[in-house]
Every structure is written in structure tokens, then in C-alpha cells.
Write a protein that holds these residues in place. Structure first.
Motif, PDB file in Angstrom:
ATOM      1  N   TYR A 115       0.792  -1.232   0.000  1.00  0.00           N
ATOM      2  CA  TYR A 115       0.000   0.000   0.000  1.00  0.00           C
ATOM      3  C   TYR A 115       0.827   1.287   0.000  1.00  0.00           C
ATOM      4  CZ  TYR A 115      -3.701  -3.263   1.405  1.00  0.00           C
ATOM      5  OH  TYR A 115      -4.592  -4.304   1.455  1.00  0.00           O
ATOM      6  N   GLY A 116       2.150   1.193   0.045  1.00  0.00           N
ATOM      7  CA  GLY A 116       2.967   2.390   0.221  1.00  0.00           C
ATOM      8  C   GLY A 116       3.664   2.895  -1.021  1.00  0.00           C
ATOM      9  N   ARG A 117       3.398   2.276  -2.182  1.00  0.00           N
ATOM     10  CA  ARG A 117       4.042   2.727  -3.422  1.00  0.00           C
ATOM     11  C   ARG A 117       3.069   3.591  -4.214  1.00  0.00           C
ATOM     12  NH1 ARG A 117       6.397  -2.747  -5.924  1.00  0.00           N
ATOM     13  NH2 ARG A 117       4.849  -3.671  -4.520  1.00  0.00           N
ATOM     14  N   THR A 118       3.470   4.810  -4.486  1.00  0.00           N
ATOM     15  CA  THR A 118       2.651   5.733  -5.266  1.00  0.00           C
ATOM     16  C   THR A 118       3.489   6.288  -6.410  1.00  0.00           C
ATOM     17  OG1 THR A 118       3.302   7.590  -3.851  1.00  0.00           O
ATOM     18  CG2 THR A 118       1.281   6.407  -3.246  1.00  0.00           C
ATOM     19  N   PRO A 119       2.855   6.768  -7.487  1.00  0.00           N
ATOM     20  CA  PRO A 119       3.641   7.297  -8.617  1.00  0.00           C
ATOM     21  C   PRO A 119       4.612   8.411  -8.214  1.00  0.00           C
ATOM     22  CG  PRO A 119       1.353   6.981  -9.258  1.00  0.00           C
ATOM     23  CD  PRO A 119       1.413   6.731  -7.785  1.00  0.00           C
ATOM     24  N   ASP A 120       4.206   9.244  -7.248  1.00  0.00           N
ATOM     25  CA  ASP A 120       5.080  10.331  -6.823  1.00  0.00           C
ATOM     26  C   ASP A 120       5.929   9.967  -5.605  1.00  0.00           C
ATOM     27  OD1 ASP A 120       3.070  10.213  -4.957  1.00  0.00           O
ATOM     28  OD2 ASP A 120       2.617  12.367  -4.968  1.00  0.00           O
ATOM     29  N   ASN A 121       5.860   8.686  -5.184  1.00  0.00           N
ATOM     30  CA  ASN A 121       6.631   8.201  -4.031  1.00  0.00           C
ATOM     31  C   ASN A 121       6.415   9.083  -2.805  1.00  0.00           C
ATOM     32  OD1 ASN A 121       8.334   6.337  -2.770  1.00  0.00           O
ATOM     33  ND2 ASN A 121      10.175   7.521  -3.210  1.00  0.00           N
ATOM     34  N   ALA A 122       5.151   9.408  -2.541  1.00  0.00           N
ATOM     35  CA  ALA A 122       4.827  10.246  -1.389  1.00  0.00           C
ATOM     36  C   ALA A 122       5.206   9.533  -0.095  1.00  0.00           C
ATOM     37  CB  ALA A 122       3.332  10.574  -1.380  1.00  0.00           C
ATOM     38  N   PRO A 123       5.747  10.266   0.888  1.00  0.00           N
ATOM     39  CA  PRO A 123       6.108   9.633   2.165  1.00  0.00           C
ATOM     40  C   PRO A 123       4.874   9.214   2.951  1.00  0.00           C
ATOM     41  CG  PRO A 123       6.362  11.998   2.319  1.00  0.00           C
ATOM     42  CD  PRO A 123       6.046  11.708   0.880  1.00  0.00           C
ATOM     43  N   MET A 124       5.015   8.156   3.739  1.00  0.00           N
ATOM     44  CA  MET A 124       3.950   7.731   4.636  1.00  0.00           C
ATOM     45  C   MET A 124       4.191   8.396   5.990  1.00  0.00           C
ATOM     46  SD  MET A 124       2.662   3.851   5.614  1.00  0.00           S
ATOM     47  CE  MET A 124       2.422   3.444   3.881  1.00  0.00           C
ATOM     48  N   PRO A 125       3.202   9.130   6.531  1.00  0.00           N
ATOM     49  CA  PRO A 125       3.403   9.794   7.823  1.00  0.00           C
ATOM     50  C   PRO A 125       3.741   8.790   8.924  1.00  0.00           C
ATOM     51  CG  PRO A 125       1.378  10.541   6.762  1.00  0.00           C
ATOM     52  CD  PRO A 125       1.853   9.358   5.975  1.00  0.00           C
ATOM     53  N   VAL A 126       4.701   9.140   9.765  1.00  0.00           N
ATOM     54  CA  VAL A 126       5.129   8.235  10.833  1.00  0.00           C
ATOM     55  C   VAL A 126       3.964   7.921  11.776  1.00  0.00           C
ATOM     56  CG1 VAL A 126       6.656   7.974  12.822  1.00  0.00           C
ATOM     57  CG2 VAL A 126       7.511   9.037  10.728  1.00  0.00           C
ATOM     58  N   ALA A 127       3.189   8.937  12.129  1.00  0.00           N
ATOM     59  CA  ALA A 127       2.085   8.716  13.064  1.00  0.00           C
ATOM     60  C   ALA A 127       1.077   7.727  12.497  1.00  0.00           C
ATOM     61  CB  ALA A 127       1.391  10.046  13.376  1.00  0.00           C
ATOM     62  N   GLU A 128       0.809   7.813  11.188  1.00  0.00           N
ATOM     63  CA  GLU A 128      -0.157   6.900  10.583  1.00  0.00           C
ATOM     64  C   GLU A 128       0.441   5.508  10.423  1.00  0.00           C
ATOM     65  OE1 GLU A 128      -2.728   8.225  10.857  1.00  0.00           O
ATOM     66  OE2 GLU A 128      -2.505  10.345  10.468  1.00  0.00           O
ATOM     67  N   LEU A 129       1.744   5.443  10.152  1.00  0.00           N
ATOM     68  CA  LEU A 129       2.417   4.144  10.088  1.00  0.00           C
ATOM     69  C   LEU A 129       2.288   3.423  11.428  1.00  0.00           C
ATOM     70  CD1 LEU A 129       4.232   2.259   8.383  1.00  0.00           C
ATOM     71  CD2 LEU A 129       6.200   3.508   9.247  1.00  0.00           C
ATOM     72  N   ILE A 130       2.461   4.150  12.514  1.00  0.00           N
ATOM     73  CA  ILE A 130       2.327   3.565  13.849  1.00  0.00           C
ATOM     74  C   ILE A 130       0.906   3.047  14.071  1.00  0.00           C
ATOM     75  CG2 ILE A 130       2.255   4.167  16.309  1.00  0.00           C
ATOM     76  CD1 ILE A 130       4.724   5.940  15.773  1.00  0.00           C
ATOM     77  N   ARG A 131      -0.091   3.833  13.638  1.00  0.00           N
ATOM     78  CA  ARG A 131      -1.485   3.398  13.812  1.00  0.00           C
ATOM     79  C   ARG A 131      -1.796   2.163  12.967  1.00  0.00           C
ATOM     80  NH1 ARG A 131      -2.469   9.278  13.438  1.00  0.00           N
ATOM     81  NH2 ARG A 131      -2.827  10.077  15.546  1.00  0.00           N
ATOM     82  N   LEU A 132      -1.285   2.136  11.744  1.00  0.00           N
ATOM     83  CA  LEU A 132      -1.544   0.978  10.883  1.00  0.00           C
ATOM     84  C   LEU A 132      -0.886  -0.286  11.425  1.00  0.00           C
ATOM     85  CD1 LEU A 132      -1.177   2.621   7.355  1.00  0.00           C
ATOM     86  CD2 LEU A 132      -3.231   1.491   8.243  1.00  0.00           C
ATOM     87  N   LEU A 133       0.314  -0.153  11.979  1.00  0.00           N
ATOM     88  CA  LEU A 133       0.988  -1.326  12.551  1.00  0.00           C
ATOM     89  C   LEU A 133       0.344  -1.755  13.856  1.00  0.00           C
ATOM     90  CD1 LEU A 133       3.467  -2.886  11.331  1.00  0.00           C
ATOM     91  CD2 LEU A 133       3.019  -0.686  10.272  1.00  0.00           C
ATOM     92  N   ALA A 134      -0.272  -0.814  14.584  1.00  0.00           N
ATOM     93  CA  ALA A 134      -0.966  -1.172  15.820  1.00  0.00           C
ATOM     94  C   ALA A 134      -2.105  -2.154  15.551  1.00  0.00           C
ATOM     95  CB  ALA A 134      -1.507   0.078  16.509  1.00  0.00           C
ATOM     96  N   VAL A 135      -2.752  -2.013  14.395  1.00  0.00           N
ATOM     97  CA  VAL A 135      -3.830  -2.940  14.021  1.00  0.00           C
ATOM     98  C   VAL A 135      -3.296  -4.362  13.891  1.00  0.00           C
ATOM     99  CG1 VAL A 135      -5.497  -3.491  12.188  1.00  0.00           C
ATOM    100  CG2 VAL A 135      -5.132  -1.116  12.867  1.00  0.00           C
ATOM    101  N   LEU A 136      -1.998  -4.488  13.574  1.00  0.00           N
ATOM    102  CA  LEU A 136      -1.367  -5.798  13.422  1.00  0.00           C
ATOM    103  C   LEU A 136      -0.716  -6.283  14.706  1.00  0.00           C
ATOM    104  CD1 LEU A 136       0.343  -5.110   9.975  1.00  0.00           C
ATOM    105  CD2 LEU A 136      -1.926  -6.072  10.402  1.00  0.00           C
ATOM    106  N   GLY A 137      -0.879  -5.505  15.795  1.00  0.00           N
ATOM    107  CA  GLY A 137      -0.337  -5.917  17.083  1.00  0.00           C
ATOM    108  C   GLY A 137       1.072  -5.459  17.361  1.00  0.00           C
ATOM    109  N   VAL A 138       1.566  -4.466  16.611  1.00  0.00           N
ATOM    110  CA  VAL A 138       2.935  -3.965  16.798  1.00  0.00           C
ATOM    111  C   VAL A 138       2.873  -2.652  17.563  1.00  0.00           C
ATOM    112  CG1 VAL A 138       5.072  -3.251  15.661  1.00  0.00           C
ATOM    113  CG2 VAL A 138       3.627  -5.028  14.626  1.00  0.00           C
TER     114      VAL A 138
END
Length: 278
Positions: free
Chosen positions: A18-41
Motif C-alpha cells: 500500500y505504500g508505493r505511489t507514482p510520486d513516491n509520497a512519504p507515509m506519515p510516521v504517526a499513521e504508520l504507527i497506527r496501521l501497525l498497531a492494528v497488526l499488534g505492533v
């Protein structure tokens, strides 16, 4: 969280899915943390894993459009993921007439650490050992092998050849010496034990986009190792009852059913918003 799903591996799987975009936009750190929390990290594990990926040159710190701290993929990481796509999602049947790629290497004793790196990297690419210093894989792995050795600056130590096996033993017998096929079959069976019930559950009782995201990331994170452990030999060279085809079919079905539904859950995070729990 299952034991094999390390935080670092899940981050790579998340960017790959889900993290590859044509402009290679960065993934916000805060949202990365929230997305990984759903996986138990937890957050500290995410931050330490991101730091390691940054040191390896795979993630690059960048500010998002609204000024938040984030990480984008480096060029090496994008090449790595693009090469991985051809393995992870490939459905082409290999043919005996496609031949082989041979990697023949020689490393000076003073650089023995590079010899260990070469062996481990060729093994991770799916090469088997034909003889000391001679590694073999299906010819379809040539391009990825070339990219990988160049990226790691190991190409000066290696010569690559294409060829066919002319004997003296039958090719199937030789392949059984070059690879530990029983160990590879066991990995396929473990994938099936873990994820085939998930597919059956989705076939009978579809879940939410959050559940699709979670189930897909775990399946992808488990599966993406297998096409590297398994070199993708033609069926004629495999033992009877080989489970690899069934495992590939289960992953393909999970991908078709869950990937886009999971994207519905991920999109508000990567866009800087918060998803609705409705």
C-alpha cells in the motif's frame, strides 16, 4: 501476532502492498504507527524498525505535504519491491526448456565476509548449491539476481551464465541434491495450515475493510518469503504431491479478495486522515 511476523518485515509488507505511489509520497510516521498497531505492533517497535530500515538505505525521511514527519521508499527499495512483485505475484508455469542461470564466484580470503554475504544472498534468492562456489537457479531469476548483486556491490566477484543440464544424473535427481525440497515443502504446508482457513472464512463470512487489511498483510508477509525459498522448479522436477501450487492458489485467492478491500481501510491513513470505525 504470529512469531514469524516481525515488525520490520510487516513494515516492508505494508509499503509493498500500500505504500508505493507514482510520486513516491512519504507515509506519515504517526499513521504508520497506527496501521501497525492494528497488526499488534507497538509504537517503540515501529520506530526502532523504521530506524533500521533507514540505516539500510531502504527508507528515506521526508516531510509530508502538510509538514508531518514521514518516510518514503528509496530507489533501492522500490527496485527491491518491484523485483519482489515478479516473484510474489507470478503465476507463470516454469518449463524445463527454460534452462538455468549459474552463479560462479571467487572471493579473496581477505574479504571472506563478502563470501558469506554472497552465499546467504544467493540462498535468499532461491539458488541451490551445485558445487562449492557454483550456485544454480532457474533462468527466470537472472534479472533479479543481477539487480541484487549490483545493489549490494557484489557483482565484481561473480560471473553469471545461462545453460542447460546435460547429465550425468537425471535432472530431477540433481535438483534434489541442489535444494532441500522437503524443507521447502514444509514451508508451503505451514502457509496452508495458517492461511487456508482464513480464505475459507472469507468465502463464507466476509468481514470489514480493517479485517481485510489485517488478514491480507499477515498472508502477504507469510507468503512473500516462500517464492524466495522455493526457486520455482518445473513440475517434472518436483516430488509427487508437491504443495507449492496449492499454496500459490490460496495466496492468489486471498490477494484477489482482500487486497483492494484492505486498501479502503489504509487510504485515509496514508492521506493523513483517520478512518471511520463505522
Amino acid at each position: 501476532m504470529a512469531e514469524q511476523h516481525t515488525p520490520r518485515s510487516l513494515i516492508v509488507s505494508l509499503y509493498g502492498a500500500y505504500g508505493r505511489t507514482p510520486d513516491n509520497a512519504p507515509m506519515p510516521v504517526a499513521e504508520l504507527i497506527r496501521l501497525l498497531a492494528v497488526l499488534g505492533v507497538d509504537a517503540p517497535s515501529v520506530r526502532s524498525s523504521v530506524s533500521r530500515l533507514k540505516r539500510r538505505g531502504l527508507l528515506v525521511p521526508q516531510r509530508t505535504a502538510d509538514g508531518a514527519a514521514g518516510y518514503a521508499l528509496s530507489e533501492d527499495a522500490r527496485q527491491l519491491l518491484d523485483d519482489g512483485d515478479r516473484r510474489i505475484y507470478a503465476r507463470e508455469e516454469p518449463r524445463p526448456e527454460d534452462g538455468w542461470v549459474l552463479a560462479v564466484f571467487s572471493v579473496p580470503e581477505a574479504e571472506r565476509h563478502k563470501r558469506h554475504l554472497l552465499r546467504s544472498r544467493l540462498a535468499r534468492l532461491g539458488f541451490g548449491t551445485a558445487a562449492p562456489g557454483v550456485w544454480i537457479a532457474p533462468a527466470a531469476l537472472y534479472e533479479e539476481t543481477r539487480h541484487t548483486l549490483q545493489r549490494l556491490r557484489l557483482d565484481p566477484y561473480v560471473d553469471l551464465f545461462r545453460g542447460e543440464h546435460l547429465g550425468f544424473s537425471a535432472t530431477a535427481e540433481a535438483a534434489a541434491r541442489w535444494w532441500d525440497l522437503a524443507a521447502i515443502a514444509k514451508q508451503h504446508e505451514e502457509f496452508l495450515d495458517r492461511h487456508e482457513p482464513v480464505l475459507h472464512r472469507w468465502e463464507t463470512a466476509p468481514g470489514s475493510s480493517e479485517e481485510a487489511y489485517r488478514d491480507y498483510l499477515f498472508a502477504l508477509d507469510s507468503w512473500r518469503r516462500l517464492p524466495y525459498a522455493d526457486p520455482g522448479l518445473p513440475e517434472a522436477l518436483l516430488p509427487a504431491g508437491w504443495p507449492g501450487g496449492r499454496a500459490a492458489s490460496v495466496f492468489a485467492a486471498l490477494h484477489a479478495r482482500l487486497r483492494d478491500k484492505g486498501a479502503e481501510f489504509v487510504q485515509p491513513f496514508t492521506a493523513g486522515g483517520r478512518p471511520s470505525r463505522a
